[in-house]
Design an enzyme around this catalytic site. Structure first.
Site, PDB file in Angstrom:
ATOM      1  N   MET A  57       0.841  -1.197   0.000  1.00 54.72           N
ATOM      2  CA  MET A  57       0.000   0.000   0.000  1.00 54.72           C
ATOM      3  C   MET A  57       0.882   1.254   0.000  1.00 54.72           C
ATOM      4  O   MET A  57       0.431   2.338   0.367  1.00 54.72           O
ATOM      5  CB  MET A  57      -0.926  -0.007   1.221  1.00 54.72           C
ATOM      6  CG  MET A  57      -1.863  -1.223   1.207  1.00 54.72           C
ATOM      7  SD  MET A  57      -3.418  -0.957   2.068  1.00 54.72           S
ATOM      8  CE  MET A  57      -2.845  -0.711   3.728  1.00 54.72           C
ATOM      9  N   ALA A  67       4.118   3.895   0.957  1.00 49.95           N
ATOM     10  CA  ALA A  67       4.846   4.385   2.155  1.00 49.95           C
ATOM     11  C   ALA A  67       5.912   3.363   2.513  1.00 49.95           C
ATOM     12  O   ALA A  67       5.982   2.884   3.653  1.00 49.95           O
ATOM     13  CB  ALA A  67       3.893   4.648   3.319  1.00 49.95           C
ATOM     14  N   HIS A  92       9.301  -3.474   3.467  1.00 50.89           N
ATOM     15  CA  HIS A  92       8.812  -3.714   2.095  1.00 50.89           C
ATOM     16  C   HIS A  92       9.979  -3.983   1.140  1.00 50.89           C
ATOM     17  O   HIS A  92       9.900  -4.844   0.273  1.00 50.89           O
ATOM     18  CB  HIS A  92       8.088  -2.470   1.555  1.00 50.89           C
ATOM     19  CG  HIS A  92       6.850  -2.096   2.278  1.00 50.89           C
ATOM     20  ND1 HIS A  92       6.752  -0.945   3.031  1.00 50.89           N
ATOM     21  CD2 HIS A  92       5.646  -2.694   2.354  1.00 50.89           C
ATOM     22  CE1 HIS A  92       5.530  -0.845   3.529  1.00 50.89           C
ATOM     23  NE2 HIS A  92       4.844  -1.893   3.136  1.00 50.89           N
ATOM     24  N   LYS A  97       4.996 -10.297   9.003  1.00 49.69           N
ATOM     25  CA  LYS A  97       4.496  -9.411  10.057  1.00 49.69           C
ATOM     26  C   LYS A  97       2.968  -9.474  10.112  1.00 49.69           C
ATOM     27  O   LYS A  97       2.383  -9.459  11.184  1.00 49.69           O
ATOM     28  CB  LYS A  97       4.962  -7.983   9.824  1.00 49.69           C
ATOM     29  CG  LYS A  97       4.568  -7.124  10.974  1.00 49.69           C
ATOM     30  CD  LYS A  97       4.876  -5.690  10.763  1.00 49.69           C
ATOM     31  CE  LYS A  97       3.820  -4.876  11.433  1.00 49.69           C
ATOM     32  NZ  LYS A  97       2.756  -4.479  10.531  1.00 49.69           N
ATOM     33  N   ASP A  98       2.339  -9.534   8.939  1.00 46.62           N
ATOM     34  CA  ASP A  98       0.884  -9.715   8.884  1.00 46.62           C
ATOM     35  C   ASP A  98       0.625 -11.207   8.726  1.00 46.62           C
ATOM     36  O   ASP A  98       0.273 -11.681   7.649  1.00 46.62           O
ATOM     37  CB  ASP A  98       0.312  -8.912   7.722  1.00 46.62           C
ATOM     38  CG  ASP A  98       0.557  -7.428   7.895  1.00 46.62           C
ATOM     39  OD1 ASP A  98      -0.137  -6.813   8.707  1.00 46.62           O
ATOM     40  OD2 ASP A  98       1.474  -6.899   7.239  1.00 46.62           O
ATOM     41  N   MET A 134       9.046  -3.278  11.579  1.00 48.22           N
ATOM     42  CA  MET A 134       8.842  -2.123  10.700  1.00 48.22           C
ATOM     43  C   MET A 134       7.401  -2.109  10.183  1.00 48.22           C
ATOM     44  O   MET A 134       6.859  -3.148   9.835  1.00 48.22           O
ATOM     45  CB  MET A 134       9.826  -2.178   9.545  1.00 48.22           C
ATOM     46  CG  MET A 134      11.224  -1.951  10.023  1.00 48.22           C
ATOM     47  SD  MET A 134      12.320  -1.451   8.709  1.00 48.22           S
ATOM     48  CE  MET A 134      13.854  -1.411   9.627  1.00 48.22           C
TER      49      MET A 134
HETATM   50  O1  PAF Z   1      -0.196  -5.875   3.652  1.00 49.06           O
HETATM   51  C1  PAF Z   1      -0.592  -4.925   2.938  1.00 49.06           C
HETATM   52  O2  PAF Z   1       0.083  -3.920   2.728  1.00 49.06           O
HETATM   53  C2  PAF Z   1      -1.973  -5.013   2.311  1.00 49.06           C
HETATM   54  O3  PAF Z   1      -2.893  -5.645   3.159  1.00 49.06           O
HETATM   55  C3  PAF Z   1      -1.979  -5.681   0.911  1.00 49.06           C
HETATM   56  C4  PAF Z   1      -1.544  -7.120   0.985  1.00 49.06           C
HETATM   57  C5  PAF Z   1      -1.056  -4.903  -0.020  1.00 49.06           C
HETATM   58  C6  PAF Z   1      -3.396  -5.658   0.325  1.00 49.06           C
HETATM   59  O4  PAF Z   1      -3.869  -4.358   0.206  1.00 49.06           O
END
Ligand code: PAF
Length: 283
Positions: free
Chosen positions: A34, A36, A41, A154-155, A189
């Site tokens: 998303m 930023a 990332h 992390k997610d 992070m």
């Molecule tokens: O983890 C994220 O940044 C978001 O949930 C994703 C996977 C890009 C979906 O919008």
């Protein structure tokens, strides 16, 4: 100086680019984001580079995964900075669709997910979240038709949900999880760390520290429910408002019953002031 990163904003242009790479027998990896972008990332991009020849990074703040009152309008944005960082980390293409490209007028579909998505963790506190994530990720996977898609651990519940989704919908893209990247003091992070005040930023690493201590207790055979109560109290005392701190089966995310030798993941979410932090570690 790194070169300017190619950028497309339509599904058609994305598909053309990926189809060309496929004709050239190049492997393609997608890194959904998303924006930023921080080092976490960028490490996903590095990981993608170990798997594939061409890397597509999508940048799209997906309104469908934010509930009313969440931080959709204030979510950090820095497209120019993101493109520079991606270029320096050898991404090949940024896919930056507008809202109407992803959700055109009349859009009427959403992807409903169960299994890990209804484990009563994030979904309990953000009930809209995984339908929004699943819908946009299903679209991105179908749009990009990449060989690999890389998501951060992390997610963790998101990673498990997306892995299930790709398997259930016969999407050929291989979902790959990449380790959480942390600041030197242990804080995972996250784009949302930008919201922390100076004081909160000092307190925030206690979330990871508490998870580490709790994991250690679990490893030494302590009873999970008692460990969770201790972790909850420790976080509360450090001024976190805890949504959950839970030990779960690392694959299914199902609740543990008593002491167990199954693989365990420890997951937590807590507010520090107005900022919601999440983290998880293997036990
Ligand atoms: O983890 C994220 O940044 C978001 O949930 C994703 C996977 C890009 C979906 O919008």
């Amino acid at each position: 100086m790194s070169k300017i990163l190619a950028q497309v904003d339509t599904v058609k242009a994305l598909r053309q680019r990926v189809a060309r790479w496929r004709r050239e027998k190049l492997k393609v990896a997608l890194v959904p984001t998303m924006g930023a972008l921080h080092e976490g990332h960028l490490t996903l991009v590095d990981h993608a580079n170990t798997l594939a020849d061409r890397i597509v990074v999508s940048i799209f703040i997906n309104p469908a995964q934010f509930a009313a009152g969440e931080d959709l309008t204030t979510y950090p944005r820095d497209l120019e900075g993101d493109l520079k960082k991606l270029s320096a980390r050898k991404a090949n293409l940024a896919f930056v669709p507008m809202g109407e490209e992803m959700y055109p007028k009349g859009f009427a579909t959403s992807v409903s997910v169960k299994g890990p998505a209804t484990a009563a963790l994030e979904d309990k506190h953000r009930p809209h979240f995984f339908t929004g994530v699943a819908t946009v990720v299903a679209k991105l996977l179908i749009q990009a038709r990449a060989d690999y898609a890389v998501f951060g651990e992390k997610d963790y519940q998101q990673l498990k949900t997306v892995t299930r989704l790709a398997a259930d919908l016969d999407i050929a893209t291989r979902i790959v999880g990449a380790e959480t990247i942390r600041h030197d003091d242990g804080l995972a992070m996250s784009s949302r760390n930008e919201y922390l005040s100076e004081y909160e930023r000092v307190v925030a690493p206690l979330l990871y520290k508490t998870l580490q201590e709790t994991a250690e207790e679990l490893r030494s055979g302590a009873e999970p429910a008692a460990c969770m109560r201790r972790a909850f109290r420790a976080l509360n005392k450090a001024s976190f408002k805890v949504d959950y701190v839970e030990a779960r089966n690392a694959d299914s995310l199902r609740k543990l019953i008593g002491t167990t030798d199954e693989p365990i993941r420890l997951l937590a979410a807590a507010y520090l002031g107005k900022t919601r932090l999440i983290d998880n570690i293997a036990v």
